[in-house]
Design a protein around this motif. Structure first.
Motif, short mmCIF file in Angstrom:
data_model
loop_
_atom_site.label_atom_id
_atom_site.label_comp_id
_atom_site.label_asym_id
_atom_site.label_seq_id
_atom_site.Cartn_x
_atom_site.Cartn_y
_atom_site.Cartn_z
N UNK A 153 6.44 0.21 -23.18
CA UNK A 153 5.04 0.71 -23.90
C UNK A 153 3.60 -0.34 -23.04
N UNK A 154 3.94 -1.27 -22.45
CA UNK A 154 3.07 -1.86 -22.27
C UNK A 154 3.32 -2.06 -20.47
N UNK A 155 3.47 -1.72 -19.79
CA UNK A 155 3.88 -2.13 -18.30
C UNK A 155 2.82 -2.37 -17.09
N UNK A 156 3.30 -3.46 -16.57
CA UNK A 156 2.27 -3.95 -15.71
C UNK A 156 2.46 -2.99 -13.88
N UNK A 157 2.11 -2.08 -13.03
CA UNK A 157 2.64 -1.57 -12.46
C UNK A 157 1.84 -1.36 -11.08
N UNK A 158 1.84 -1.15 -9.76
CA UNK A 158 1.04 -0.97 -8.93
C UNK A 158 -0.12 0.06 -9.02
N UNK A 159 -1.11 0.11 -8.84
CA UNK A 159 -2.50 1.30 -9.26
C UNK A 159 -2.82 1.67 -7.60
N UNK A 160 -3.57 2.69 -7.84
CA UNK A 160 -3.95 3.09 -6.63
C UNK A 160 -4.84 1.98 -6.14
N UNK A 161 -5.48 1.31 -6.70
CA UNK A 161 -6.77 0.15 -6.35
C UNK A 161 -5.69 -0.95 -5.39
N UNK A 162 -5.23 -0.52 -6.26
CA UNK A 162 -3.54 -1.83 -5.11
C UNK A 162 -3.84 -1.75 -3.93
N UNK A 163 -3.30 -0.20 -3.84
CA UNK A 163 -2.60 0.45 -2.38
C UNK A 163 -4.24 -0.13 -1.43
N UNK A 164 -5.29 0.05 -1.50
CA UNK A 164 -6.47 -0.15 -0.93
C UNK A 164 -6.61 -1.32 -0.01
N UNK A 165 -5.24 -2.32 -0.30
CA UNK A 165 -5.31 -3.73 0.22
C UNK A 165 -4.40 -2.94 1.42
N UNK A 166 -5.01 -3.38 2.37
CA UNK A 166 -4.10 -3.02 3.64
C UNK A 166 -3.26 -4.04 4.12
N UNK A 167 -3.27 -5.13 3.57
CA UNK A 167 -2.29 -5.51 3.93
C UNK A 167 -0.45 -5.54 2.93
N UNK A 168 -0.85 -5.07 1.73
CA UNK A 168 0.21 -4.69 0.55
C UNK A 168 0.37 -3.16 0.96
N UNK A 169 -0.53 -2.48 1.41
CA UNK A 169 -0.51 -1.09 1.87
C UNK A 169 1.09 -0.63 3.18
#
Length: 820
Positions: free
Chosen positions: A250-266
């Motif tokens: 019901x409550x899952x923490x996942x990557x969101x669009x904001x995470x993909x704005x981080x160059x290293x993580x993306x």
């Protein structure tokens, strides 16, 4: 109020690690500070899941001034996982956090103001103002010889405990391995209340997750208690990219669009990882051939992950022979911690998280499942044996983990005998004893959805180089190859299109991911609560940790060079010799008990089907017989015995072997013996030349593989020096050692006690000077049973190894523990 708010989190993270947190880490901190952890943390490999430790410490500090009843951030944080290597890495991160907070507190300036606020807040929670004790304690719970109970010393001390599921589960269920009956209820309570359990890689620990969920239900005071104790219950948070079936989502923490704005993580998310699919006649030969071809042209870091210990060792042996100029390492489960630490240190600069973007030296790291998940290694090339799809996907987390701008290459190999069509698979007779038919089905699934590439290859003509007449040039042959992109985004897209609602189809999952724990009845809890005496019957807690398919149990093996048989000393004196310097966990190799029994009786090591999964079926068909060598069954200073037969062995016991018995390569692996030893022991051919080499190896001096002194220093933060005529390496480094031995050999004028004290102090001073430690005040010594040597020990801790956390307790040191 202590002044800490969510706005301080980014500064806190930067002061700890020198960079800003990912957006998901900030979102998690915001959620946890107000009192709510997600049901599941579903993040891909390489996205920094262990930062949950940082978040949990920050949240606890933010709530320091709140009344105890209102706090939702637990004091005790348990990072738990079913892989030893991940436990080690999480422990290293936790130590960095604890050290940074303590260092900031003791600095006079304000270079790290948020960490200083964190330290003050944690002291408010613990109630301990003494700055000689750190604000945050950290330790690692894994199997070994000595209990380390300091985490259970204080109810108020903020603590991070990194542990395996066996160590945590057994303690939570009142049957802690090596824990006394009196301490068992205390440790169970400290885990059950005011605690957070971060269960990493939860998909490989489904039975234990189910048991934790059962226990959480029984901790509900409204249903199972006459009155509440006003202390928050244990909070369990699974961390996995493949949530087990039946898990609350019901409550899952996942990557969101904001995470993909981080160059290293993306970069980590979008990088491609193309894997060629190859059905081969011999996996070992194919892996070695591909490793050679893929390393040509420029320095390359190559990782090779296979399913069997025997397969890994054979690949390692051949690569050592063919690439003597390159780094070749073997990483398997049965290794001594002191060796594993040294190996990890060697590999850090090559494939560790801070490795250079461009590889400067070719290296080959051969491994089994112990590097499958969590290990923070970053290869340029991955060669893997096919397994279940969840296992294969995890292995690709080691390929270009950092998202570097390189053409990451990979090969997936399958033994052609296992490449069977669905119509030829029989689930009652699975092809693979470890992965069942999921291995073959994974191969079929990959082939079905792989990208097909056709290329022309020039044929090689068998005609005479001078043909009698002109002939038409043969047509080029068309060859087909299949490849699958295991990049995070690319593979997620493949699962969205061809998976089960974006997940891996159940038929492609490993059998271990489908195991269930037994239903935990209230009666079982009532029985476990009885610890002294334990009731009969007593439910086996391992079933609730590993499920109905019980995992193989380990014994601990170490080698000592001072166990000799000659005209002066006999094997009957060996228990007394070992008692002078009891074994420590750092020098012991964890070995499945069946494997050790086979070796002790007939010299054979790992079976053909043995893996490094902690949950596997290992048949123990060994029978009693003549032992190949005398050895000590360690049961403490007063109860240790000379082993008489294999029926005296039990899971978790510790065995001390004489160094001349060898066996380290048959039982496991020691990375740094001479190359001659490794090659000869592993190959075991019957040629005349090999027979000669084997004779030379057996007569060689292996005393350098006795690591009792550094292991004791690492475990106890006290120095020890053994002096005996058979211990040669030390005398070369410590000149005073020979003077002591010469005086002990003087029967006509033996040394007096004051003279011995002076000589022993000189030995210890020289020994510590070699380690750049300048403190030898206060030594004590004991004589060997044959009076030809003695063991010198410092009287107090050196504050060199564990100076940053609470001193370990010495009570109960003689009690052996289960090693898991």
């Amino acid at each position: 109020m202590n002044g800490l708010t969510l706005q301080d989190f980014d500064k806190y993270f930067n002061e700890l690690h020198g960079h800003a947190p990912y957006d998901w880490q900030h979102r998690l901190a915001k959620k946890v500070i107000v009192g709510s952890w997600p049901d599941i943390i579903d993040l891909p490999t390489g996205s920094g899941k262990t930062a949950c430790l940082d978040v949990s410490v920050f949240a606890l500090a933010c709530q320091a001034t709140m009344p105890v009843k209102e706090r939702t951030a637990p004091r005790r944080i348990f990072f738990c996982v079913n892989r030893r290597v991940i436990v080690d890495e999480a422990h290293q991160r936790a130590k960095r956090i604890a050290k940074a907070i303590w260092k900031a507190e003791r600095e006079s300036g304000r270079s790290k103001p948020v960490l200083q606020l964190i330290a003050a807040a944690l002291r408010t929670i613990s109630g301990i103002s003494d700055q000689e004790i750190p604000p945050l304690d950290v330790l690692e719970l894994r199997g070994g010889i000595y209990r380390d109970n300091r985490w259970a010393r204080s109810v108020t001390q903020p603590t991070i405990v990194c542990t395996t599921i066996d160590q945590l589960g057994s303690r939570l269920m009142f049957r802690g391995y090596g824990v006394s009956s009196g301490a068992s209820p205390i440790q169970a309570a400290l885990i059950a209340y005011d605690s957070l359990v971060l269960l990493d890689e939860a998909h490989i620990s489904r039975p234990f997750l189910q048991s934790l969920q059962w226990i959480a239900q029984y901790l509900n005071p409204e249903k199972w208690a006459e009155q509440t104790i006003s202390v928050p219950r244990m909070k369990v948070v699974p961390m996995t990219a493949t949530p087990p079936q039946g898990t609350n989502t019901n409550d899952v923490l996942q990557l969101e669009d904001a995470d993909r704005q981080n160059e290293g993580l993306n970069e980590r998310l979008i990088c491609n990882k193309l894997a060629d699919l190859k059905s081969v006649e011999n996996v070992v030969n194919a892996a070695v051939t591909d490793a050679k071809s893929l390393s040509e042209g420029r320095p390359t870091a190559i990782g090779i992950i296979v399913n069997r210990v025997v397969t890994a060792k054979e690949i390692y042996r051949k690569l050592r022979e063919q690439h003597s100029e390159s780094v070749v390492e073997l990483v398997i489960g049965s290794m001594r911690p002191v060796d594993r630490d040294r190996q990890a240190s060697r590999l850090q600069s090559l494939v560790g998280p801070n490795r250079p973007k461009e590889t400067g030296q070719t290296s080959f790291v051969v491994s089994t499942q112990c590097l499958e998940v969590g290990a923070d290694y970053d290869f340029d090339v991955l060669i893997t044996e096919c397994a279940s799809l969840d296992a294969v996907r995890q292995r690709f987390g080691r390929l270009n983990r950092g998202g570097r701008p390189i053409p990451a290459k990979a090969v997936i190999l399958i033994d052609e005998k296992q490449a069977k069509e669905e119509s030829k698979l029989d689930d009652k007779k699975p092809l693979d004893p470890i992965y069942g038919n999921s291995l073959s089905r994974t191969w079929n699934w990959l082939c079905e959805y792989a990208e097909l590439t056709t290329a022309e290859t020039e044929p090689t003509s068998s005609e005479d180089s001078q043909p009698k007449k002109r002939k038409r040039k043969p047509a080029a042959k068309l060859t087909e190859s299949r490849s699958v992109n295991f990049g995070i985004n690319a593979f997620n897209g493949l699962l969205e299109e061809h998976g089960d609602d974006g997940r891996i189809p159940e038929t492609l999952l490993s059998p271990s991911s489908k195991l269930d724990a037994p239903v935990m009845l209230p009666t079982y809890i009532d029985l476990w609560c009885q610890t002294n005496p334990q009731p009969v019957p007593d439910p086996d807690v391992s079933l609730f940790i590993h499920g109905l398919q019980e995992g193989a149990r380990d014994v601990q093996i170490c080698w000592r060079a001072d166990l000799v048989e000659d005209d002066v000393m006999t094997s009957k004196q060996w228990p007394d010799v070992v008692s002078l310097l009891p074994p420590t966990a750092a020098e012991c190799m964890s070995v499945p008990i069946g494997r050790f029994k086979r070796w002790l009786l007939d010299g054979y090591g790992a079976g053909a089907d043995e893996t490094d999964l902690l949950v596997t079926i290992q048949q123990d068909n060994s029978k009693n017989g003549q032992l190949r060598t005398p050895c000590v069954l360690w049961k403490g200073v007063r109860e240790s015995i000379l082993l008489k037969n294999v029926t005296e062995l039990y899971p978790g016991c510790t065995i001390v072997l004489p160094i001349n018995a060898q066996g380290w390569e048959e039982l496991g692996h020691i990375p740094e013996p001479t190359q001659l030893t490794e090659v000869v022991v592993a190959e075991k051919t019957k040629t005349e030349s090999d027979t000669s080499s084997n004779h030379e190896t057996e007569s060689a001096d292996h005393s350098q593989l006795d690591v009792a002194e550094p292991a004791f220093l690492q475990a106890k933060d006290r120095a020890v020096v053994r002096l005996h005529p058979v211990l040669k390496p030390l005398r070369n480094k410590v000149p005073a050692a020979q003077r002591v031995l010469d005086r002990l050999a003087d029967d006509e004028s033996p040394p007096s006690t004051p003279e011995l004290r002076q000589l022993c102090s000189e030995v210890m001073r020289e020994f510590l000077n070699n380690l750049d430690i300048h403190d030898a005040s206060g030594v004590q010594w004991e004589f060997y049973p044959d009076r030809r040597g003695l063991v010198i020990t410092t009287r107090r801790r050196l504050d060199q190894v564990i100076e940053w956390y609470l001193p370990s307790l010495d009570d109960g040191e003689d009690q052996p523990t289960q090693t898991l």
